[in-house]
Design an enzyme around this catalytic site. Structure first.
Site, PDB file in Angstrom:
ATOM      1  N   GLU A  15       0.808  -1.219   0.000  1.00 23.19           N
ATOM      2  CA  GLU A  15       0.000   0.000   0.000  1.00 23.19           C
ATOM      3  C   GLU A  15       0.844   1.272   0.000  1.00 23.19           C
ATOM      4  O   GLU A  15       0.395   2.327   0.442  1.00 23.19           O
ATOM      5  CB  GLU A  15      -0.940  -0.023   1.210  1.00 23.19           C
ATOM      6  CG  GLU A  15      -1.913  -1.191   1.189  1.00 23.19           C
ATOM      7  CD  GLU A  15      -2.622  -1.380   2.505  1.00 23.19           C
ATOM      8  OE1 GLU A  15      -3.453  -0.525   2.846  1.00 23.19           O
ATOM      9  OE2 GLU A  15      -2.359  -2.376   3.201  1.00 23.19           O
ATOM     10  N   SER A 151      -6.537  -2.282   3.094  1.00 25.06           N
ATOM     11  CA  SER A 151      -7.067  -1.827   1.808  1.00 25.06           C
ATOM     12  C   SER A 151      -7.769  -2.920   1.018  1.00 25.06           C
ATOM     13  O   SER A 151      -7.875  -2.849  -0.203  1.00 25.06           O
ATOM     14  CB  SER A 151      -5.953  -1.208   0.946  1.00 25.06           C
ATOM     15  OG  SER A 151      -5.502  -0.005   1.516  1.00 25.06           O
ATOM     16  N   SER A 286     -10.811   8.536   0.585  1.00 19.10           N
ATOM     17  CA  SER A 286     -10.822   7.909   1.902  1.00 19.10           C
ATOM     18  C   SER A 286     -11.989   8.410   2.748  1.00 19.10           C
ATOM     19  O   SER A 286     -12.558   9.481   2.511  1.00 19.10           O
ATOM     20  CB  SER A 286      -9.496   8.167   2.626  1.00 19.10           C
ATOM     21  OG  SER A 286      -8.432   7.506   1.989  1.00 19.10           O
TER      22      SER A 286
END
Length: 319
Positions: A15, A151, A286
């Site tokens: 990530e 994620s 997000s």
């Protein structure tokens, strides 16, 4: 603050790109409220730089195992540098999804029924037999995910028996242990919890509606792939239960400063805990920034309040 705040982002996890994007946004938000900020990657020169020029505080924006398993925070503790976020032990517990589920279940929080399978056991006991036992126990559909990953990398929805082997391989590609959960239909909801020293409080719940069957990596980080509603369009009593569960999970896991609990609201209004994130993302898609904005707060001011809380906590523990 006599020294800058260091925002740590990047690292070597799967990530990395997401972390860099989160770090940039967090740094910009802090600069927007007048703080001096330095952005740093995690590399061989990091510790010597921090030791030579100790920052006022560190804001870790590292995602994935190397950022959320507590290791970097353990090192910051060794250096005596204050940082925003949960301590190493709490991070280790929260990042391990099966362990986190067992901890929150002990305080009465409901989670989807699941089994946890290490790759070695899966292989040595016979994959076909193990999968038959899983299907007999949990039925279909299922969600398969790595036990320790973020994620939604390696996460897959399994609707038929023939899809399970590939889903297991996909999960094992990101770690040695797979978590297999009974799929619960409904609305996925994310609830951030912040604590700037006055006690944990929830921020508005974000309802998540991806254009695919699950909220996977693509849905999380591709603009337009997911519809977000904040506050979530759910009955008041359900929203209150989402908030209660998120705060209870935050406290049960020993978290501090900031967390984000991912929940599923069933079609019957029941609320189940899925997982918690100790380093939630701050990218353009997000959830925490969306929730902060819906609460009428400024992201930079929220982060600055957490920085001040971390510095005050460090001052108390060193006097």
């Amino acid at each position: 603050m006599n020294h800058p705040v260091v925002v740590l982002a990047g690292g070597l996890s799967h990530e990395r790109d997401v972390s860099l994007r989160s770090g940039r946004r967090a740094a910009e938000a802090l600069r927007g409220v007048g703080l001096e900020v330095v952005e740093r990657d995690v590399d061989g020169s990091l510790l010597s730089t921090l030791a030579a020029e100790p920052p006022s505080c560190v804001l870790p924006m590292l995602h994935g195992e190397n950022g959320e398993d507590g290791a970097i925070r353990e090192v910051l503790d060794l250096l005596g540098i204050p940082y925003v976020g949960s301590g190493p032990a709490a991070c280790r517990t929260a990042f391990d999804k099966p362990v986190a589920k067992s901890v929150v279940e002990r305080v009465g929080i409901v989670t989807p029924e699941s089994v946890c399978l290490p790759h070695e056991s899966f292989r040595e006991l016979g994959a076909a037999q193990v999968m038959d036992a899983v299907l007999h126990r949990l039925g279909l559909p299922l969600v398969v995910k790595p036990a320790r990953s973020g994620s939604a990398l390696g996460c897959a929805l399994v609707s038929t028996e023939t899809e399970l082997p590939d889903a297991m391989v996909g999960a094992f590609a990101y770690g040695p242990v797979a978590l297999i959960e009974r799929y619960i239909g409904g609305t996925e909801v994310a609830v951030p919890v912040i604590d700037d020293g006055t006690g944990p409080r929830d921020l508005p719940a974000v309802a998540i509606r991806p254009d695919g069957p699950i909220y996977d990596y693509t849905a999380r980080y591709t603009a337009g792939s997911t519809e977000f509603t904040v506050p979530a369009a759910l009955p008041d009593d359900v929203l209150a239960e989402c908030a209660r569960v998120a705060i209870a999970a935050h406290q049960a896991l020993g978290l501090r400063d900031l967390s984000r609990s991912d929940l599923i609201v069933g079609d019957d209004g029941s609320v189940r805990f899925l997982e918690v994130n100790v380093a939630p993302g701050f990218t353009e898609t997000s959830l925490v920034p969306l929730s902060v904005e819906a609460a009428g707060l400024d992201l930079g001011e929220v982060l600055a309040s957490l920085v001040r809380a971390a510095m005050a906590r460090d001052a108390r523990t060193t006097t």
